[in-house]
Design a protein around this motif. Structure first.
Motif, PDB file in Angstrom:
ATOM      1  N   GLN A  53       0.876  -1.179   0.142  1.00 15.24           N
ATOM      2  CA  GLN A  53      -0.222   0.015  -0.014  1.00 15.24           C
ATOM      3  C   GLN A  53       0.873   1.417  -0.022  1.00 15.24           C
ATOM      4  N   MET A  54       1.962   1.159   0.832  1.00 16.22           N
ATOM      5  CA  MET A  54       2.700   2.498   0.699  1.00 16.22           C
ATOM      6  C   MET A  54       3.615   2.752  -0.409  1.00 16.22           C
ATOM      7  N   ALA A  55       3.886   1.444  -1.080  1.00 19.06           N
ATOM      8  CA  ALA A  55       4.312   1.701  -2.432  1.00 19.06           C
ATOM      9  C   ALA A  55       3.582   2.291  -3.567  1.00 19.06           C
ATOM     10  N   GLU A  56       2.408   1.845  -3.500  1.00 19.40           N
ATOM     11  CA  GLU A  56       1.347   2.170  -4.404  1.00 19.40           C
ATOM     12  C   GLU A  56       1.129   3.796  -4.125  1.00 19.40           C
ATOM     13  N   GLU A  57       1.141   4.086  -2.932  1.00 18.38           N
ATOM     14  CA  GLU A  57       0.938   5.745  -2.608  1.00 18.38           C
ATOM     15  C   GLU A  57       2.015   6.676  -3.003  1.00 18.38           C
ATOM     16  N   GLN A  58       3.391   5.944  -2.682  1.00 17.17           N
ATOM     17  CA  GLN A  58       4.468   6.478  -3.232  1.00 17.17           C
ATOM     18  C   GLN A  58       4.574   6.730  -4.710  1.00 17.17           C
ATOM     19  N   MET A  59       4.109   5.642  -5.576  1.00 17.14           N
ATOM     20  CA  MET A  59       3.981   5.803  -6.881  1.00 17.14           C
ATOM     21  C   MET A  59       2.925   6.719  -7.410  1.00 17.14           C
ATOM     22  N   ALA A  60       1.905   6.553  -6.716  1.00 13.99           N
ATOM     23  CA  ALA A  60       0.715   7.743  -7.080  1.00 13.99           C
ATOM     24  C   ALA A  60       1.582   9.195  -7.047  1.00 13.99           C
ATOM     25  N   ALA A  61       2.248   9.502  -5.629  1.00 18.88           N
ATOM     26  CA  ALA A  61       2.569  10.650  -5.340  1.00 18.88           C
ATOM     27  C   ALA A  61       3.782  11.149  -6.401  1.00 18.88           C
ATOM     28  N   ALA A  62       4.709  10.021  -6.821  1.00 18.20           N
ATOM     29  CA  ALA A  62       5.841  10.316  -7.743  1.00 18.20           C
ATOM     30  C   ALA A  62       5.095  10.802  -8.973  1.00 18.20           C
ATOM     31  N   ARG A  63       3.801  10.034  -9.476  1.00 15.36           N
ATOM     32  CA  ARG A  63       3.236  10.486 -10.715  1.00 15.36           C
ATOM     33  C   ARG A  63       2.555  11.962 -10.627  1.00 15.36           C
ATOM     34  N   GLY A  64       2.392  12.327  -9.434  1.00 12.44           N
ATOM     35  CA  GLY A  64       1.617  13.599  -9.274  1.00 12.44           C
ATOM     36  C   GLY A  64       0.247  13.617  -8.991  1.00 12.44           C
ATOM     37  N   ALA A  65      -0.318  12.210  -8.791  1.00  9.00           N
ATOM     38  CA  ALA A  65      -1.811  11.902  -8.630  1.00  9.00           C
ATOM     39  C   ALA A  65      -1.980  12.193  -7.094  1.00  9.00           C
ATOM     40  N   ARG A  66      -3.099  12.644  -6.898  1.00  9.76           N
ATOM     41  CA  ARG A  66      -3.511  12.484  -5.277  1.00  9.76           C
ATOM     42  C   ARG A  66      -4.241  11.153  -5.091  1.00  9.76           C
ATOM     43  N   PRO A  67      -4.001  10.957  -3.706  1.00 13.78           N
ATOM     44  CA  PRO A  67      -4.744   9.653  -3.183  1.00 13.78           C
ATOM     45  C   PRO A  67      -6.187   9.834  -3.352  1.00 13.78           C
ATOM     46  N   ASP A  68      -7.068   8.675  -3.820  1.00 14.03           N
ATOM     47  CA  ASP A  68      -8.345   8.491  -3.957  1.00 14.03           C
ATOM     48  C   ASP A  68      -8.894   8.343  -2.729  1.00 14.03           C
ATOM     49  N   PRO A  69      -9.738   9.299  -1.908  1.00 11.24           N
ATOM     50  CA  PRO A  69     -10.228   8.937  -0.708  1.00 11.24           C
ATOM     51  C   PRO A  69     -11.478   8.015  -0.790  1.00 11.24           C
ATOM     52  N   ALA A  70     -12.119   7.844  -1.903  1.00 15.52           N
ATOM     53  CA  ALA A  70     -13.232   6.864  -2.205  1.00 15.52           C
ATOM     54  C   ALA A  70     -12.348   5.501  -2.214  1.00 15.52           C
ATOM     55  N   GLY A  71     -11.268   5.452  -2.555  1.00 14.38           N
ATOM     56  CA  GLY A  71     -10.695   3.932  -2.583  1.00 14.38           C
ATOM     57  C   GLY A  71     -10.095   3.642  -1.171  1.00 14.38           C
ATOM     58  N   LEU A  72     -10.156   4.351  -0.249  1.00 14.69           N
ATOM     59  CA  LEU A  72      -9.772   3.943   1.149  1.00 14.69           C
ATOM     60  C   LEU A  72     -11.206   3.258   2.033  1.00 14.69           C
ATOM     61  N   PRO A  73     -10.885   2.261   2.574  1.00 16.92           N
ATOM     62  CA  PRO A  73     -12.062   1.815   3.415  1.00 16.92           C
ATOM     63  C   PRO A  73     -12.783   2.804   4.638  1.00 16.92           C
ATOM     64  N   GLY A  74     -13.986   2.751   4.501  1.00 15.41           N
ATOM     65  CA  GLY A  74     -14.782   3.784   5.353  1.00 15.41           C
ATOM     66  C   GLY A  74     -14.751   5.227   5.036  1.00 15.41           C
ATOM     67  N   GLN A  75     -14.225   5.589   3.710  1.00 10.97           N
ATOM     68  CA  GLN A  75     -14.145   6.931   3.550  1.00 10.97           C
ATOM     69  C   GLN A  75     -15.115   7.182   2.263  1.00 10.97           C
TER      70      GLN A  75
END
Length: 147
Positions: A53-75
């Motif tokens: 999960q951390m690697a996916e978030e780092q990849m998304a951050a490196a690509r300039g994408a913001r994390p998708d809150p809809a993809g997180l459980p309970g959000q």
């Protein structure tokens, strides 16, 4: 069946066989030993998932994408708050409403009580609408922390 599951099944079979050979007096130690292996397996799996999960978030951050809150459980989409956090906020405001209502009614009568409850409803409405999260994100993207 997964190879790790097969390995765990072999461990369980070995533990049961050892218990038959050694007798019931070693049962507690054998069960504890097996449970430590299960716990270690669980911890290893959880560590792998967290690292992925951390690697996916780092990849998304490196690509300039913001994390998708809809993809997180309970959000929910765009709110950034889980159902539990929103429920807790409502509960806290309602608990605080009791003494505030008593103070307002004692000092200002019905008009004070209405103003107090109007404020409570307004605070909960703003919180539920997600506007605070939207404003916070706008400030973060602009880098405007003094506003």
């Amino acid at each position: 069946m997964d190879s790790r599951d097969a390995e765990l099944k072999r461990e369980l079979d070995a533990t049961l066989q050892t218990r038959k050979e050694l007798g019931a007096e070693y049962e507690t130690e054998l069960v504890d030993s097996f449970m430590e292996k299960v716990e270690q397996r669980f911890n290893d799996t959880a560590d792998r998932q967290v690292r992925r999960q951390m690697a996916e978030e780092q990849m998304a951050a490196a690509r300039g994408a913001r994390p998708d809150p809809a993809g997180l459980p309970g959000q929910g989409p765009g709110l950034g708050l889980g159902l539990g956090e929103r429920f807790a906020f409502v509960v806290v405001t309602l608990v605080l409403a009791i003494p505030l209502s008593a103070i307002a009614a004692a000092n200002a009568g019905l008009s004070g009580l209405l103003v107090t409850w109007g404020g409570i409803v307004a605070v909960n409405a703003v919180h539920a609408s997600g506007w605070l999260s939207v404003l916070r994100r706008r400030r973060e993207t602009r880098g405007d922390w003094d506003a």
